[in-house]
Design a protein around this motif. Structure first.
Motif, PDB file in Angstrom:
ATOM      1  N   GLU A  11       0.827  -1.210   0.000  1.00  0.00           N
ATOM      2  CA  GLU A  11       0.000   0.000   0.000  1.00  0.00           C
ATOM      3  C   GLU A  11       0.858   1.256   0.000  1.00  0.00           C
ATOM      4  O   GLU A  11       0.591   2.216  -0.729  1.00  0.00           O
ATOM      5  CB  GLU A  11      -0.935  -0.014   1.203  1.00  0.00           C
ATOM      6  CG  GLU A  11      -2.048  -1.043   1.106  1.00  0.00           C
ATOM      7  CD  GLU A  11      -2.978  -1.004   2.304  1.00  0.00           C
ATOM      8  OE1 GLU A  11      -2.720  -0.200   3.227  1.00  0.00           O
ATOM      9  OE2 GLU A  11      -3.965  -1.760   2.329  1.00  0.00           O
ATOM     10  N   SER A  64      -1.189  -2.811  -5.093  1.00  0.00           N
ATOM     11  CA  SER A  64      -2.426  -3.329  -4.525  1.00  0.00           C
ATOM     12  C   SER A  64      -2.112  -4.367  -3.460  1.00  0.00           C
ATOM     13  O   SER A  64      -1.350  -5.315  -3.700  1.00  0.00           O
ATOM     14  CB  SER A  64      -3.285  -3.971  -5.613  1.00  0.00           C
ATOM     15  OG  SER A  64      -4.393  -4.630  -5.032  1.00  0.00           O
ATOM     16  N   ALA A  65      -2.712  -4.175  -2.279  1.00  0.00           N
ATOM     17  CA  ALA A  65      -2.492  -5.127  -1.193  1.00  0.00           C
ATOM     18  C   ALA A  65      -3.089  -6.488  -1.515  1.00  0.00           C
ATOM     19  O   ALA A  65      -2.731  -7.489  -0.896  1.00  0.00           O
ATOM     20  CB  ALA A  65      -3.080  -4.592   0.107  1.00  0.00           C
TER      21      ALA A  65
END
Length: 409
Positions: free
Chosen positions: A311, A316-317
């Motif tokens: 993040e 994108s986590a």
């Protein structure tokens, strides 16, 4: 405070002549018995400052080689102000209390910015520098600049408490003001640095806490506690704060190539900026945990850390890889793990004790984004030598190498 100082001096008839005689006896003894220490062979204020910071909470014989190496590597305040943090920590490694050297570098930068690169020859200006308190400022002022300020530490308060049978609690700030007032009255105005160092030597060698040979003290004619047989009552100090105990799991995580995972502690943590195995605090260390129970704290830490890094770096986590099935405890021949199966390290700070159990883990065939941050590294055994680590981490490493059969011999 002034009234207490005046009344104390009057009680034991310390007039101008007695103060003069006291100074002479003390300094004559010092001239004959002073300890031969490298920082006493210079009037360089920077070198004296370095020695005083190193001597905080560290024994003299331990400090000597560190001091010599430090001033040889960083011979000027400018060099200290500019040195890379990792190089600075390597110079300090083994002395502990790394906040001391952090503060020294910050103060060096203040000196470069505000005092033309020279330690100020003024007590109040010395106090304005990061990490320099009343004792250190007085020590530098008196030893380097011949300013008559008493450097009041435990040695000087113990001696003064016995001289005047003072029942003031030396742990209280208000009491220290009284000791400062008395010693600033007694200090020799012509040799203030030698006066302070003479009392330091006397407190370290003869008028010690146990006071085994009070008859050898050059000050016994001036010492009310010696004359009255009350030396064992002084100084007065309240009981120490009870130590708290904390429990950690330290994970020795290796990837398939044998590299180990290391994390740098943040500024908000103890042992800040130093590198360690990932350590997770737990409420207690339990016996008979299953593999999944023992790995759960590590799994949660790895997953959360990886997600946060993604993040923070604009990824994108949701791309965090699944790792639960990729973790393996070493050795792998037990279904349940006993409390004492893995090595344990006990590490004592001033008011807290850490109990750290080391768990060796293999992390198989998974790419974690951990090195997208500067605070986490995968390192080889050779790389570890280039990191600033604490004495705790040195113990952890040696214990796990011995346990895994990878230590020396």
């Amino acid at each position: 405070m002034k009234d207490i100082v005046r009344d104390t001096l009057n009680k034991y008839h310390w007039d101008k002549q007695k103060i003069h005689d006291f100074r002479k006896v003390l300094l004559d003894w010092y001239d004959e018995n002073r300890r031969d220490l490298p920082w006493r062979q210079t009037k360089n204020p920077y070198f004296i400052w370095v020695s005083e910071i190193m001597l905080q909470q560290t024994q003299v014989q331990t400090v000597i080689p560190y001091y010599l190496r430090f001033i040889d590597t960083l011979p000027t305040i400018e060099a200290l102000a500019k040195v890379d943090k990792e190089a600075l920590y390597l110079l300090w490694q083994g002395l502990g209390y790394y906040s001391r050297v952090n503060n020294m570098q910050t103060a060096a930068q203040q000196i470069m910015a505000n005092f033309d690169g020279q330690l100020p020859a003024d007590y109040d200006q010395l106090l304005s520098l990061k990490g320099i308190g009343s004792y250190t400022a007085a020590a530098i002022a008196s030893i380097a600049f011949d300013i008559p300020k008493a450097a009041v530490d435990g040695n000087l308060m113990r001696i003064t408490a016995r001289l005047f049978e003072l029942d003031l609690d030396i742990s209280q700030a208000s009491s220290k003001k009284v000791f400062e007032g008395l010693l600033n009255t007694l200090i020799d105005p012509h040799r203030p640095g030698d006066f302070n160092q003479a009392l330091m030597d006397l407190g370290a060698t003869i008028m010690t806490p146990s006071n085994p040979t009070p008859e050898l003290s050059p000050l016994k004619a001036f010492d009310a506690s010696y004359q009255n047989g009350t030396a064992h009552l002084y100084p007065v100090k309240k009981k120490k704060v009870k130590q708290s105990h904390h429990y950690f799991l330290a994970y020795y995580v290796q990837d398939d190539s044998g590299r180990a995972l290391m994390r740098q502690h943040s500024q908000q943590e103890l042992l800040s900026r130093l590198w360690h195995f990932p350590m997770i605090e737990v409420s207690q260390l339990n016996e008979g945990l299953t593999k999944d129970e023992l790995l759960q704290p590590l799994y949660e830490w790895l997953t959360t850390t990886a997600s946060n890094i993604l993040e923070e770096t604009g990824h994108s986590a949701s791309n965090t890889p699944a790792i639960k099935d990729k973790l393996e405890i070493r050795p792998t021949d037990n279904e349940r793990y006993l409390f004492d199966q893995f090595p344990m390290v006990k590490h004592v700070f001033s008011h807290r004790v850490w109990h750290v159990q080391i768990i060796p883990v293999r992390l198989h065939q998974v790419a974690l984004p951990l090195e997208l941050t500067d605070q986490i590294k995968w390192v080889t055994a050779k790389d570890v030598d280039q990191l600033a680590v604490s004495s705790l981490q040195e113990k952890l490493m040696q214990h796990i190498l011995d346990y895994m059969g990878e230590g020396e011999g």
